[in-house]
Design a protein around this motif. Structure first.
Motif, mmCIF file in Angstrom:
data_model
loop_
_atom_site.group_PDB
_atom_site.id
_atom_site.type_symbol
_atom_site.label_atom_id
_atom_site.label_comp_id
_atom_site.label_asym_id
_atom_site.label_seq_id
_atom_site.Cartn_x
_atom_site.Cartn_y
_atom_site.Cartn_z
ATOM 1 N N MET A 1 0.845 -1.194 0.000
ATOM 2 C CA MET A 1 0.000 0.000 0.000
ATOM 3 C C MET A 1 0.885 1.250 0.000
ATOM 4 O O MET A 1 1.793 1.358 0.810
ATOM 5 C CB MET A 1 -0.919 0.015 1.230
ATOM 6 N N PHE A 6 -2.752 5.118 1.876
ATOM 7 C CA PHE A 6 -2.914 4.979 3.328
ATOM 8 C C PHE A 6 -3.443 6.284 3.938
ATOM 9 O O PHE A 6 -4.373 6.267 4.748
ATOM 10 C CB PHE A 6 -1.566 4.618 3.952
ATOM 11 N N GLN A 9 -7.135 6.811 3.061
ATOM 12 C CA GLN A 9 -8.026 5.957 3.845
ATOM 13 C C GLN A 9 -8.112 6.420 5.297
ATOM 14 O O GLN A 9 -9.170 6.309 5.926
ATOM 15 C CB GLN A 9 -7.564 4.507 3.774
ATOM 16 N N MET A 256 -10.047 1.242 7.801
ATOM 17 C CA MET A 256 -8.722 0.663 7.601
ATOM 18 C C MET A 256 -8.769 -0.866 7.566
ATOM 19 O O MET A 256 -7.997 -1.505 6.850
ATOM 20 C CB MET A 256 -7.771 1.135 8.692
ATOM 21 N N VAL A 259 -9.539 -2.115 4.177
ATOM 22 C CA VAL A 259 -8.468 -1.890 3.202
ATOM 23 C C VAL A 259 -7.265 -2.789 3.480
ATOM 24 O O VAL A 259 -6.688 -3.386 2.561
ATOM 25 C CB VAL A 259 -8.033 -0.409 3.219
ATOM 26 N N LEU A 260 -6.889 -2.915 4.730
ATOM 27 C CA LEU A 260 -5.648 -3.607 5.071
ATOM 28 C C LEU A 260 -5.798 -5.125 5.100
ATOM 29 O O LEU A 260 -4.885 -5.852 4.684
ATOM 30 C CB LEU A 260 -5.133 -3.111 6.426
ATOM 31 N N LEU A 261 -6.915 -5.629 5.609
ATOM 32 C CA LEU A 261 -7.055 -7.086 5.749
ATOM 33 C C LEU A 261 -7.001 -7.834 4.416
ATOM 34 O O LEU A 261 -6.329 -8.868 4.330
ATOM 35 C CB LEU A 261 -8.347 -7.405 6.501
ATOM 36 N N ARG A 263 -5.366 -7.059 1.783
ATOM 37 C CA ARG A 263 -3.960 -7.041 1.361
ATOM 38 C C ARG A 263 -3.112 -7.983 2.215
ATOM 39 O O ARG A 263 -2.180 -8.606 1.724
ATOM 40 C CB ARG A 263 -3.420 -5.615 1.425
ATOM 41 N N PHE A 264 -3.460 -8.073 3.492
ATOM 42 C CA PHE A 264 -2.717 -8.974 4.372
ATOM 43 C C PHE A 264 -2.936 -10.436 3.962
ATOM 44 O O PHE A 264 -1.985 -11.211 3.824
ATOM 45 C CB PHE A 264 -3.146 -8.753 5.817
#
Length: 305
Positions: A1, A6, A9, A256, A259-261, A263-264
Motif C-alpha cells: 500500500m 494509506f 483511507q 482501515m 483496506v488492510l485485511l 492485502r494482508f
C-alpha cells in the motif's frame, strides 16, 4: 500500500468517525440524561437528510438545506418527545424499545408518503466540489474535508455547551440526579424536550451532510443507528467525550480494516479469496473491538461504573 492511499483511507476513516459522532452524541445525550433507549434516532437522521434534499432542490442553496435539516429534525424530535416519548420515562426499557420501533415504521412510511419511494439526491455545492491538494501531494475531496471540519466544530461547540453554559450544567445535573434538579425548581419536562430536540438536530445534520455523498432514501438511518450504538457502548453511555473517541475508533477500524485485511491475506492465498475473507473480517472488526473494550471496561472507555 502506498503512502498516498494509506493517508487517503485515514482521512476517510476520520470523516466516517465524525459522522458517527454526530449520530452517537445525540443518542448518548438522550440515554444518559433521560435513560431512554431510542431506536427511532435513525429516523431523525433520515428526516434531516430528506429535508435538506427537498430544500436544496427548491432553493439551490446548500446552506439553507443544512439549516432545514437542523430545524426539521429538531422539530420532529420535540414533537415526538411531547407526544410519545414523555409517556415512556417511567416505563421499562422493553416498552421503550417497542414504542420507538413503532416510531421507525411510522416515520418511514410517513416519509415515503410525503417524498415517494425513489431516492433523492443532494448535490455537493460548487464551492466545495473537486479535490484539494494536501501536504505530501495527497489529493482529497474538499467536501469531505469540510465535513471533518464541520464535525469538529460541532463537537467543540457541544463540549462548550455541556461544560460552560447554564443549560449544560442542568443537562449534567439531570444525568446525575433528575429528582434533585426537579426539586430545585428546574422544569425537567422542558429540559428533556430540549435535550431530545438537540440530539435530533445533530442526527439531522449528519443525515444532510452524508446525503451529499450518497443517495437520500427511506431507511437510510437504521444501519448508521446500529453503528452509533456500537460507538456509545465503546465510549461509555452518557459521555460526549466517549462518543467522540468511540466514533473515531469505529470509523478508523471499519475503514482501515476493509483496506488492510484483504492485502494482508493476499500474502498467503489467492487474491480473490483474500478479498472475500478480508472484507468479511473487516466488517466484523468493529464488533470485535466492542467486545474487547467491554471485557476490559464493561462500562466503556469513559462511562460511569
Amino acid at each position: 500500500m502506498t503512502f498516498l492511499l494509506f493517508a487517503e483511507q485515514m482521512l476517510n476513516g476520520l470523516q466516517f468517525g465524525i459522522m458517527l459522532f454526530l449520530m452517537a452524541a445525540g443518542l448518548t445525550l438522550v440515554f444518559g440524561v433521560m435513560g431512554l433507549i431510542n431506536l427511532a434516532h435513525g429516523s431523525l437522521y433520515m428526516i434531516g437528510a430528506f429535508a435538506a434534499a427537498a430544500v436544496a432542490g427548491a432553493t439551490g442553496s446548500f446552506v439553507l438545506a443544512l439549516m432545514a435539516s437542523l430545524a426539521a429534525a429538531a422539530a420532529a424530535g420535540a414533537l415526538i418527545e411531547l407526544t410519545v416519548i414523555r409517556r415512556l420515562y417511567k416505563r421499562d426499557h422493553l416498552d421503550q424499545v417497542l414504542a420507538t420501533f413503532a416510531l421507525i415504521l411510522i416515520l418511514s412510511e410517513g416519509t415515503r408518503w410525503v417524498f415517494g419511494s425513489f431516492p433523492l439526491y443532494l448535490d455537493v455545492p460548487s464551492y466545495l466540489s473537486g479535490p484539494v491538494t494536501l501536504p505530501g501531494g495527497i489529493q482529497y475531496p474538499l467536501y469531505r474535508l469540510a465535513i471533518i471540519l464541520a464535525g469538529l466544530l460541532v463537537a467543540g461547540g457541544l463540549f462548550a455547551l455541556i461544560a460552560r453554559t447554564r443549560i449544560g450544567i442542568q443537562i449534567r445535573a439531570g444525568e446525575a440526579d433528575r429528582e434533585m434538579i426537579a426539586a430545585l425548581g428546574i422544569d425537567i419536562s422542558r429540559l428533556y424536550t430540549l435535550v431530545f430536540a438537540l440530539g435530533a438536530a445533530l442526527a439531522g445534520l449528519a443525515g444532510a451532510l452524508v446525503g451529499a455523498i450518497q443517495s437520500v432514501q427511506v431507511g437510510m438511518g437504521e444501519p448508521v443507528l446500529i453503528l452509533a450504538f456500537v460507538v456509545i457502548v465503546i465510549g461509555g453511555i452518557g459521555s460526549i467525550k466517549g462518543a467522540l473517541v468511540g466514533a473515531l475508533l469505529v470509523g478508523m477500524t471499519d475503514t482501515m480494516g476493509g483496506v488492510l485485511l484483504p492485502r494482508f491475506f493476499a500474502l498467503f492465498m489467492d487474491p480473490s479469496a483474500a478479498t472475500t475473507i478480508g472484507a468479511s473480517l473487516g466488517s466484523m472488526l468493529i464488533y470485535i473491538l466492542m467486545a474487547a473494550v467491554l471485557i476490559v471496561r464493561p462500562s466503556g472507555l469513559y462511562g460511569s461504573a
